[in-house]
Design a protein around this motif. Structure first.
Motif, PDB file in Angstrom:
ATOM      1  N   HIS A 117       0.812  -1.220   0.000  1.00  0.00           N
ATOM      2  CA  HIS A 117       0.000   0.000   0.000  1.00  0.00           C
ATOM      3  C   HIS A 117       0.846   1.271   0.000  1.00  0.00           C
ATOM      4  N   GLY A 118       2.167   1.117   0.107  1.00  0.00           N
ATOM      5  CA  GLY A 118       3.045   2.279   0.099  1.00  0.00           C
ATOM      6  C   GLY A 118       3.208   2.938   1.447  1.00  0.00           C
ATOM      7  N   THR A 119       2.655   2.328   2.509  1.00  0.00           N
ATOM      8  CA  THR A 119       2.771   2.895   3.854  1.00  0.00           C
ATOM      9  C   THR A 119       4.168   2.697   4.417  1.00  0.00           C
ATOM     10  N   LEU A 120       4.763   1.555   4.116  1.00  0.00           N
ATOM     11  CA  LEU A 120       6.133   1.258   4.522  1.00  0.00           C
ATOM     12  C   LEU A 120       7.000   1.054   3.293  1.00  0.00           C
ATOM     13  N   ASP A 121       8.260   1.456   3.400  1.00  0.00           N
ATOM     14  CA  ASP A 121       9.213   1.264   2.312  1.00  0.00           C
ATOM     15  C   ASP A 121      10.581   0.960   2.914  1.00  0.00           C
ATOM     16  N   PRO A 122      10.847  -0.314   3.223  1.00  0.00           N
ATOM     17  CA  PRO A 122      12.117  -0.656   3.883  1.00  0.00           C
ATOM     18  C   PRO A 122      13.336  -0.306   3.054  1.00  0.00           C
ATOM     19  N   GLY A 123      13.179  -0.223   1.728  1.00  0.00           N
ATOM     20  CA  GLY A 123      14.307   0.137   0.891  1.00  0.00           C
ATOM     21  C   GLY A 123      14.862   1.514   1.185  1.00  0.00           C
ATOM     22  N   ARG A 124      14.052   2.394   1.797  1.00  0.00           N
ATOM     23  CA  ARG A 124      14.529   3.745   2.136  1.00  0.00           C
ATOM     24  C   ARG A 124      15.582   3.716   3.237  1.00  0.00           C
ATOM     25  N   ILE A 125      15.643   2.617   3.996  1.00  0.00           N
ATOM     26  CA  ILE A 125      16.605   2.532   5.096  1.00  0.00           C
ATOM     27  C   ILE A 125      17.892   1.857   4.648  1.00  0.00           C
ATOM     28  N   VAL A 126      17.859   1.161   3.511  1.00  0.00           N
ATOM     29  CA  VAL A 126      19.071   0.561   2.954  1.00  0.00           C
ATOM     30  C   VAL A 126      19.931   1.666   2.352  1.00  0.00           C
ATOM     31  N   THR A 127      21.155   1.789   2.835  1.00  0.00           N
ATOM     32  CA  THR A 127      22.013   2.893   2.411  1.00  0.00           C
ATOM     33  C   THR A 127      23.171   2.474   1.518  1.00  0.00           C
ATOM     34  N   GLU A 128      23.464   1.164   1.452  1.00  0.00           N
ATOM     35  CA  GLU A 128      24.527   0.723   0.559  1.00  0.00           C
ATOM     36  C   GLU A 128      24.416  -0.771   0.317  1.00  0.00           C
ATOM     37  N   THR A 129      24.932  -1.207  -0.823  1.00  0.00           N
ATOM     38  CA  THR A 129      25.047  -2.631  -1.125  1.00  0.00           C
ATOM     39  C   THR A 129      26.525  -2.960  -1.318  1.00  0.00           C
ATOM     40  N   ILE A 130      26.913  -4.151  -0.862  1.00  0.00           N
ATOM     41  CA  ILE A 130      28.319  -4.538  -0.884  1.00  0.00           C
ATOM     42  C   ILE A 130      28.446  -5.985  -1.344  1.00  0.00           C
ATOM     43  N   PRO A 131      29.632  -6.384  -1.851  1.00  0.00           N
ATOM     44  CA  PRO A 131      29.885  -7.798  -2.178  1.00  0.00           C
ATOM     45  C   PRO A 131      30.286  -8.570  -0.936  1.00  0.00           C
ATOM     46  N   LEU A 132      30.277  -9.886  -1.046  1.00  0.00           N
ATOM     47  CA  LEU A 132      30.611 -10.762   0.075  1.00  0.00           C
ATOM     48  C   LEU A 132      31.983 -10.426   0.657  1.00  0.00           C
ATOM     49  N   GLU A 133      32.941 -10.059  -0.207  1.00  0.00           N
ATOM     50  CA  GLU A 133      34.308  -9.783   0.255  1.00  0.00           C
ATOM     51  C   GLU A 133      34.373  -8.638   1.259  1.00  0.00           C
ATOM     52  N   GLU A 134      33.389  -7.729   1.231  1.00  0.00           N
ATOM     53  CA  GLU A 134      33.428  -6.564   2.113  1.00  0.00           C
ATOM     54  C   GLU A 134      32.681  -6.776   3.423  1.00  0.00           C
ATOM     55  N   VAL A 135      32.032  -7.917   3.579  1.00  0.00           N
ATOM     56  CA  VAL A 135      31.256  -8.164   4.799  1.00  0.00           C
ATOM     57  C   VAL A 135      32.118  -8.144   6.056  1.00  0.00           C
ATOM     58  N   PRO A 136      33.286  -8.820   6.098  1.00  0.00           N
ATOM     59  CA  PRO A 136      34.073  -8.801   7.341  1.00  0.00           C
ATOM     60  C   PRO A 136      34.412  -7.394   7.809  1.00  0.00           C
ATOM     61  N   GLU A 137      34.862  -6.547   6.897  1.00  0.00           N
ATOM     62  CA  GLU A 137      35.220  -5.182   7.270  1.00  0.00           C
ATOM     63  C   GLU A 137      33.991  -4.389   7.708  1.00  0.00           C
ATOM     64  N   LYS A 138      32.856  -4.600   7.027  1.00  0.00           N
ATOM     65  CA  LYS A 138      31.639  -3.864   7.362  1.00  0.00           C
ATOM     66  C   LYS A 138      31.146  -4.254   8.753  1.00  0.00           C
ATOM     67  N   VAL A 139      31.208  -5.553   9.087  1.00  0.00           N
ATOM     68  CA  VAL A 139      30.795  -5.984  10.423  1.00  0.00           C
ATOM     69  C   VAL A 139      31.672  -5.336  11.488  1.00  0.00           C
ATOM     70  N   ALA A 140      32.981  -5.389  11.297  1.00  0.00           N
ATOM     71  CA  ALA A 140      33.896  -4.816  12.287  1.00  0.00           C
ATOM     72  C   ALA A 140      33.681  -3.314  12.460  1.00  0.00           C
ATOM     73  N   ALA A 141      33.268  -2.635  11.395  1.00  0.00           N
ATOM     74  CA  ALA A 141      33.108  -1.180  11.432  1.00  0.00           C
ATOM     75  C   ALA A 141      31.916  -0.735  12.271  1.00  0.00           C
ATOM     76  N   PHE A 142      31.010  -1.646  12.616  1.00  0.00           N
ATOM     77  CA  PHE A 142      29.892  -1.246  13.466  1.00  0.00           C
ATOM     78  C   PHE A 142      30.368  -0.737  14.817  1.00  0.00           C
ATOM     79  N   GLY A 143      31.555  -1.135  15.236  1.00  0.00           N
ATOM     80  CA  GLY A 143      32.096  -0.657  16.496  1.00  0.00           C
ATOM     81  C   GLY A 143      32.424   0.815  16.498  1.00  0.00           C
ATOM     82  N   ASP A 144      32.481   1.436  15.318  1.00  0.00           N
ATOM     83  CA  ASP A 144      32.748   2.870  15.230  1.00  0.00           C
ATOM     84  C   ASP A 144      31.496   3.705  15.461  1.00  0.00           C
TER      85      ASP A 144
END
Length: 363
Positions: A324-351
């Motif tokens: 119905h257009g009331t919710l749009d979860p895609g608006r909260i997605v800010t970037e897409t990454i490949p599998l190779e970048e997952v380890p660094e992205k997880v660790a960066a949450f500590g910042d």
């Protein structure tokens, strides 16, 4: 379909607390008799993975062992089913709750499968591998696999994972949010921004609180009518209350971060009779324990609620609101990454400077 058993796949593998995770070739999963195997299309990258990577949560019985594959916000296409699966077919596009349930316990029968007595969190135990991999298994598929409506983008569906689902379950079902109510959200990371978006969709006046100006800008974009930069005010609860009628406080306040300061600030932002919603889980500094103004909570009849994931039956409601257009979860997605970048992205949450929800969509 070609036989898949004995063929390896790429996955992000946990090496131990705070050790860099590695891309490794591991065996492809096989389904249990009541389970399925899904080819991964996308998977959200979540702060909960950072908690696990840090070695948090032994106080709630989770002790992550090397060799685990994290990732609990998945969507993909079913490539194999167990012989006892009835509702799901090969070729279906599915997602699933991160906290998988068995469908038979007293809580499941009461519609509260998210607190199943035999709940298994995806990606945190070796018998329910996560989705930072080319394929992932889902246990008790007739209970846990959620068919994705046609036309929904995989990245958007991954954005519905534990953060959005937990926020939706909490804001829409655990507390009472009516149009015109004031709702404060303390912590504007992925789950906090999700809570803001859901509360705005329900007609609330939302206040976002964070240290990060970029996160607060995103909060306003998603519907916050006021924001508080926590390090620029002397008293966060009083600043929040100042936006409300007669400065009495908000009807609902959410701790979406899980540190002692944000939890207490949330409780202290409430009006008498208000409701606190705890979504954020704590770090090793709190160890699962936070002191609260109990006497004030008693005298004012302030209520404390927790929200943990979402039962499978609530997905239909969420999908209808998206349609119905009331919710749009895609608006909260800010970037897409490949599998190779997952380890660094997880660790960066500590910042604590990540904004929105990152999603892995290249495997």
């Amino acid at each position: 379909m070609l036989p898949r058993h004995g063929i390896t796949m790429r996955a992000v593998v946990f090496q131990g607390p705070e050790e860099p995770m590695q891309i490794e070739d591991i065996d492809r999963p096989e389904p249990d008799t009541d389970g399925i195997v899904v080819e991964t299309e996308a998977c959200g990258v979540c702060r909960s993975d950072w908690h696990a990577w840090k070695g948090d949560w032994d106080w709630i019985g989770l002790m992550m062992q090397p060799g685990l594959v994290f990732g609990h916000e998945p969507v993909g296409t079913v490539v194999e089913i167990g012989e006892d699966v009835e509702r799901i077919r090969e070729g279906d596009r599915v997602t699933n709750p991160f906290n998988t349930s068995d469908g038979t316990c007293v809580h499941c029968r009461a519609g509260r499968a998210n607190i199943c007595e035999r709940s298994v969190p995806m990606g945190f135990l070796d018998f329910q591998q996560g989705a930072y991999a080319e394929e992932y298994p889902v246990r008790v598929a007739d209970q846990n696999a959620i068919k994705v409506p046609d036309g929904l983008d995989s990245v958007d569906v991954a954005g519905l994972g534990c953060r959005f689902a937990t926020a939706f379950h909490g804001v829409a079902h655990k507390v009472d949010v009516d149009p015109g109510d004031w709702v404060a959200v303390h912590g504007c990371g992925g789950v906090g921004l999700s809570a803001i978006h859901v509360a705005d969709a329900l007609g609330a006046n939302v206040i976002g609180v964070d240290l990060n100006r970029e996160a607060l800008d995103k909060a306003e974009e998603l519907g916050a009518v006021e924001v508080v930069k926590a390090d620029e005010v002397k008293d966060v609860p009083q600043q929040v209350k100042g936006f409300t009628a007669s400065s009495r406080g908000v009807e609902v306040s959410v701790d979406a971060l899980g540190i002692a300061e944000t939890c207490r600030n949330s409780v202290n932002s409430l009006m008498a009779g208000g409701q606190h919603l705890q979504i954020g889980l704590t770090t090793s500094e709190e160890g699962g324990e936070v002191s609260l103004p109990v006497d004030t909570m008693v005298q004012d009849e302030r209520e404390f609620y927790g929200s943990y994931g979402m039962p499978p039956h609530e997905y239909d409601e969420m999908f209808r609101m998206i349609d119905h257009g009331t919710l749009d979860p895609g608006r909260i997605v800010t970037e897409t990454i490949p599998l190779e970048e997952v380890p660094e992205k997880v660790a960066a949450f500590g910042d604590y400077d990540n904004v929105g929800i990152p999603v892995c969509n290249e495997f």
